[in-house]
Design a protein around this motif. Structure first.
Motif, PDB file in Angstrom:
ATOM      1  N   ILE A 172       0.845  -1.210   0.000  1.00 32.55           N
ATOM      2  CA  ILE A 172       0.000   0.000   0.000  1.00 32.55           C
ATOM      3  C   ILE A 172       0.881   1.261   0.000  1.00 32.55           C
ATOM      4  O   ILE A 172       0.715   2.162  -0.831  1.00 32.55           O
ATOM      5  N   PHE A 173       1.828   1.327   0.931  1.00 28.53           N
ATOM      6  CA  PHE A 173       2.668   2.517   1.025  1.00 28.53           C
ATOM      7  C   PHE A 173       3.619   2.623  -0.172  1.00 28.53           C
ATOM      8  O   PHE A 173       4.001   3.723  -0.575  1.00 28.53           O
ATOM      9  N   ALA A 174       3.991   1.466  -0.744  1.00 28.19           N
ATOM     10  CA  ALA A 174       4.869   1.472  -1.910  1.00 28.19           C
ATOM     11  C   ALA A 174       4.169   2.147  -3.094  1.00 28.19           C
ATOM     12  O   ALA A 174       4.754   2.998  -3.773  1.00 28.19           O
ATOM     13  N   VAL A 175       2.901   1.767  -3.322  1.00 30.52           N
ATOM     14  CA  VAL A 175       2.149   2.361  -4.425  1.00 30.52           C
ATOM     15  C   VAL A 175       2.029   3.872  -4.213  1.00 30.52           C
ATOM     16  O   VAL A 175       2.297   4.689  -5.109  1.00 30.52           O
ATOM     17  N   LEU A 176       1.663   4.246  -2.993  1.00 23.14           N
ATOM     18  CA  LEU A 176       1.504   5.649  -2.645  1.00 23.14           C
ATOM     19  C   LEU A 176       2.811   6.412  -2.853  1.00 23.14           C
ATOM     20  O   LEU A 176       2.869   7.447  -3.528  1.00 23.14           O
TER      21      LEU A 176
ATOM     22  N   ALA B 127       9.193   2.174  -4.679  1.00 22.38           N
ATOM     23  CA  ALA B 127       8.119   1.252  -4.309  1.00 22.38           C
ATOM     24  C   ALA B 127       8.669  -0.144  -4.014  1.00 22.38           C
ATOM     25  O   ALA B 127       8.358  -0.749  -2.984  1.00 22.38           O
ATOM     26  N   LEU B 128       9.519  -0.644  -4.913  1.00 18.80           N
ATOM     27  CA  LEU B 128      10.107  -1.975  -4.703  1.00 18.80           C
ATOM     28  C   LEU B 128      10.935  -2.011  -3.410  1.00 18.80           C
ATOM     29  O   LEU B 128      10.828  -2.945  -2.607  1.00 18.80           O
ATOM     30  N   ALA B 129      11.749  -0.975  -3.198  1.00 23.48           N
ATOM     31  CA  ALA B 129      12.608  -0.936  -2.009  1.00 23.48           C
ATOM     32  C   ALA B 129      11.763  -0.916  -0.742  1.00 23.48           C
ATOM     33  O   ALA B 129      12.098  -1.550   0.272  1.00 23.48           O
ATOM     34  N   MET B 130      10.638  -0.209  -0.782  1.00 19.40           N
ATOM     35  CA  MET B 130       9.772  -0.096   0.392  1.00 19.40           C
ATOM     36  C   MET B 130       9.151  -1.446   0.736  1.00 19.40           C
ATOM     37  O   MET B 130       9.110  -1.835   1.904  1.00 19.40           O
TER      38      MET B 130
ATOM     39  N   ILE C   2      10.304  -4.448  -0.033  1.00 16.58           N
ATOM     40  CA  ILE C   2      11.380  -5.304   0.488  1.00 16.58           C
ATOM     41  C   ILE C   2      11.688  -4.959   1.941  1.00 16.58           C
ATOM     42  O   ILE C   2      11.735  -5.825   2.812  1.00 16.58           O
ATOM     43  N   ASN C   3      11.836  -3.662   2.231  1.00 19.69           N
ATOM     44  CA  ASN C   3      12.256  -3.275   3.580  1.00 19.69           C
ATOM     45  C   ASN C   3      11.168  -3.552   4.610  1.00 19.69           C
ATOM     46  O   ASN C   3      11.462  -3.928   5.744  1.00 19.69           O
ATOM     47  N   MET C   4       9.902  -3.403   4.248  1.00 18.88           N
ATOM     48  CA  MET C   4       8.852  -3.635   5.242  1.00 18.88           C
ATOM     49  C   MET C   4       8.620  -5.121   5.498  1.00 18.88           C
ATOM     50  O   MET C   4       8.235  -5.516   6.592  1.00 18.88           O
ATOM     51  N   VAL C   5       8.878  -5.971   4.508  1.00 19.84           N
ATOM     52  CA  VAL C   5       8.825  -7.416   4.748  1.00 19.84           C
ATOM     53  C   VAL C   5       9.986  -7.829   5.657  1.00 19.84           C
ATOM     54  O   VAL C   5       9.806  -8.565   6.629  1.00 19.84           O
ATOM     55  N   VAL C   6      11.190  -7.306   5.346  1.00 20.69           N
ATOM     56  CA  VAL C   6      12.352  -7.595   6.185  1.00 20.69           C
ATOM     57  C   VAL C   6      12.106  -7.088   7.609  1.00 20.69           C
ATOM     58  O   VAL C   6      12.482  -7.740   8.592  1.00 20.69           O
ATOM     59  N   ALA C   7      11.436  -5.935   7.742  1.00 16.47           N
ATOM     60  CA  ALA C   7      11.137  -5.368   9.064  1.00 16.47           C
ATOM     61  C   ALA C   7      10.275  -6.335   9.877  1.00 16.47           C
ATOM     62  O   ALA C   7      10.514  -6.554  11.066  1.00 16.47           O
TER      63      ALA C   7
ATOM     64  N   PHE D 104      20.371  -0.157   1.058  1.00 15.72           N
ATOM     65  CA  PHE D 104      20.951  -1.045   0.053  1.00 15.72           C
ATOM     66  C   PHE D 104      19.940  -1.357  -1.051  1.00 15.72           C
ATOM     67  O   PHE D 104      20.272  -1.285  -2.245  1.00 15.72           O
ATOM     68  N   ALA D 105      18.701  -1.681  -0.649  1.00 21.31           N
ATOM     69  CA  ALA D 105      17.693  -2.030  -1.654  1.00 21.31           C
ATOM     70  C   ALA D 105      17.394  -0.825  -2.535  1.00 21.31           C
ATOM     71  O   ALA D 105      17.364  -0.929  -3.773  1.00 21.31           O
ATOM     72  N   PHE D 106      17.206   0.328  -1.926  1.00 17.60           N
ATOM     73  CA  PHE D 106      16.835   1.522  -2.692  1.00 17.60           C
ATOM     74  C   PHE D 106      17.960   1.966  -3.629  1.00 17.60           C
ATOM     75  O   PHE D 106      17.763   2.136  -4.843  1.00 17.60           O
TER      76      PHE D 106
END
Lengths: 363, 363
Positions: free
Chosen positions: A283-287, A306-309, A311-316, A352-354
């Motif tokens: 949701i936040f990635a799309v936004l 969006a992709l980095a977000m 990835i990071n929130m799943v890792v979180a 790193f992801a971003f």
């Protein structure tokens, strides 16, 4: 000093343990011989143990007595403690075998044996048990009072709910302060230097982890030099991951403390946290993707953030639950140490992801 | 349904309030007429009120009785509640005027008036008081039981410590979860969608504040393009400020909750937090200044990061204490809202001070 004579032994111990040696002697001298021995004995128990917490004034009765015998005995005593809620039943070797609540005693026929009135909640503590464990058991089993025994299982005192609640209250404050990396012993009246010292270690840990995150950024200096928008947007990815990780972490640390999170359900909880990270992350990635696109006029920049977000929130979610569980298994207090680890992970992964995706997809 | 008959009224209420209407009727039908009226009455009290928490089974005695009369009455009763710790003294209009602990009653001569044995801890609660306030008072004054009165001050029930402890336990969890921006109602057994919804609002707030911080960075895009090292180092300044701010904030929120932080000492505490920020800020500034110098070979870059760090950590101390105090004054729960405000301040000030000083001193 006269006032000290009227206190129960545990309250005298509370008072005396914070005094210097000379003052301790003054108070002890003011006590009657019997009380004095009790207080001296209590001070010999380890700090923060059941022995320190208990009072030695216990109302006990032989386990073979009837209700009538117990009532007559209580009516005839002239030195009952000020507060007591149970009569502790002891066997001939002074081992506590059960207790009877005063309310039950008063409501029962004289001829009933006391053993028929004992409460299921009965449990004893050893003098050297940690006061934290004692308080936890009082809370868990809704105890009002509980006998304390020595190494030979003999009755030496009783802990009442008021003592346990003070410990619980302290634990409560410690739980919260520890999560924020504040020394649990700190108080509002501490002086500047004391406070500075207490806060220092956690800040030092944070400096190390922040530098670690900066090293990740420095790997992408060329990428940032080419597209400065990356420097503008990168803290958003790290910050959202850090927040999501802290949420997962707090729930996990609480659940470990209350023993709701165990080996049996840890995988189910981790799975849930990852899915929550995936849903909120998307949701936040799309936004944020749309915001990034509009702000800098580059659709691919929106895709990258969006992709980095996500990835990071799943890792979180994974790190926020997994790190406290692993620390607990290693015997490290998860409340104290998890925060630093989790935000390091979300910072490093976020940057790193971003920046990595940007280097791959944008340049 | 048979088992329900043996429960005390507050436990039946606990059970019934979570059922659907049909099940509620089934349970109520199983109760004896008197108990049923009591439970129906309790369900009419507001949720999370003293009326819901109490049991209606109260042991009371006219205030003019003697110890002997009270004991004889208790011995003759055949429906005493399972757990009770005090006899509540009432005047002829059923207003509670004091209570006598069972232990005191048992230890006193038969001819003593009950009024001579009343406990100082005595206090009553109104049926519509918030259960949180009741639990707080139990904790504060070490109560074991307390009578509940209706709008005319007449005795309608009694709350015991076991009920209060359950509320305190819930409050404890809520305190911690709220600080991390997790909905206090959340539990480990929530499903993915429920959890996602509960976590969403706080993450949304964080996204807005993170974008706000990014806007500050974007003001200095040209500066960063000239010196990419700034992008590498800027998260360190923000992160140290955020951590220091969270430390101050957690201590302030706890102190407000325990009523230790009041209007009287707020300036003294703010002064202390600022000084702590200044001392720790200076130490870490020197350290980080040296690191920055060595890392990028520019002494002035070390000076810039050092100055920015001191500024941000002093601001962190001020904001960490001041923001919760101001929110509390405005009637907003400081535990819930302070975190977002404080980290926004430390992010914005951190980026602005670091990049602004760099623009002035380095370029």
């Amino acid at each position: 000093a006269e006032a000290v004579r009227d206190l129960e032994s545990d309250d005298v111990v509370d008072l005396v343990e914070d005094l210097d040696e000379e003052q301790q002697w003054q108070v002890l001298d003011a006590l009657e011989a019997g009380d004095r021995v009790a207080v001296e004995k209590a001070l010999a128990y380890p700090e923060e143990s059941a022995g320190r917490l208990m009072q030695v004034e216990v109302v006990r009765a032989p386990s073979h007595w009837t209700v009538g015998e117990a009532i007559d005995y209580l009516r005839a005593s002239d030195d009952l403690p000020e507060h007591f809620y149970h009569v502790v039943l002891v066997d001939p070797r002074m081992k506590p075998v059960g207790y009877v609540a005063l309310g039950r005693l008063l409501g029962a026929p004289r001829k009933d044996p006391l053993t028929e009135l004992v409460e299921e909640s009965f449990r004893t503590f050893r003098f050297d048990q940690d006061e934290e464990d004692v308080a936890y058991a009082f809370n868990q089993y809704h105890l009002i009072s509980a006998p304390v025994v020595d190494q030979d299982d003999r009755l030496v005192g009783v802990i009442t709910i008021d003592d346990a609640m003070i410990v619980l209250d302290d634990e409560h404050d410690e739980d919260i302060l520890r999560l924020a990396g504040v020394d649990a012993e700190s108080s509002l009246t501490d002086k500047v230097i004391a406070t500075t010292k207490r806060r220092f270690p956690w800040l030092a840990v944070n400096l190390v982890t922040a530098i670690f995150a900066s090293l990740v950024i420095s790997m992408f200096e060329d990428t940032i030099a080419t597209l400065v928008a990356l420097a503008v947007l990168m803290p958003i990815v790290a910050s959202m991951g850090g927040n999501a990780g802290t949420q997962s972490l707090t729930v996990a640390v609480r659940s470990i403390a209350t023993k709701d999170l165990t080996g049996a359900n840890v995988w189910r909880v981790i799975r849930r946290e990852i899915l929550v990270g995936l849903v909120n992350g998307t949701i936040f990635a799309v936004l944020m993707g749309l915001i990034g696109w509009v702000w800098f006029g580059q659709p691919m920049l929106g895709v990258v953030i969006a992709l980095a977000m996500v990835i990071n929130m799943v890792v979180a979610g994974l790190a926020g639950t997994g790190i406290p569980v692993v620390l607990e298994k290693m015997g490290i207090d998860p409340a104290l140490a998890s925060g630093a680890f989790v935000t390091t992970v979300t910072d490093v992964v976020g940057f790193f992801a971003f920046l990595g995706l940007a280097a791959m997809l944008l340049l």
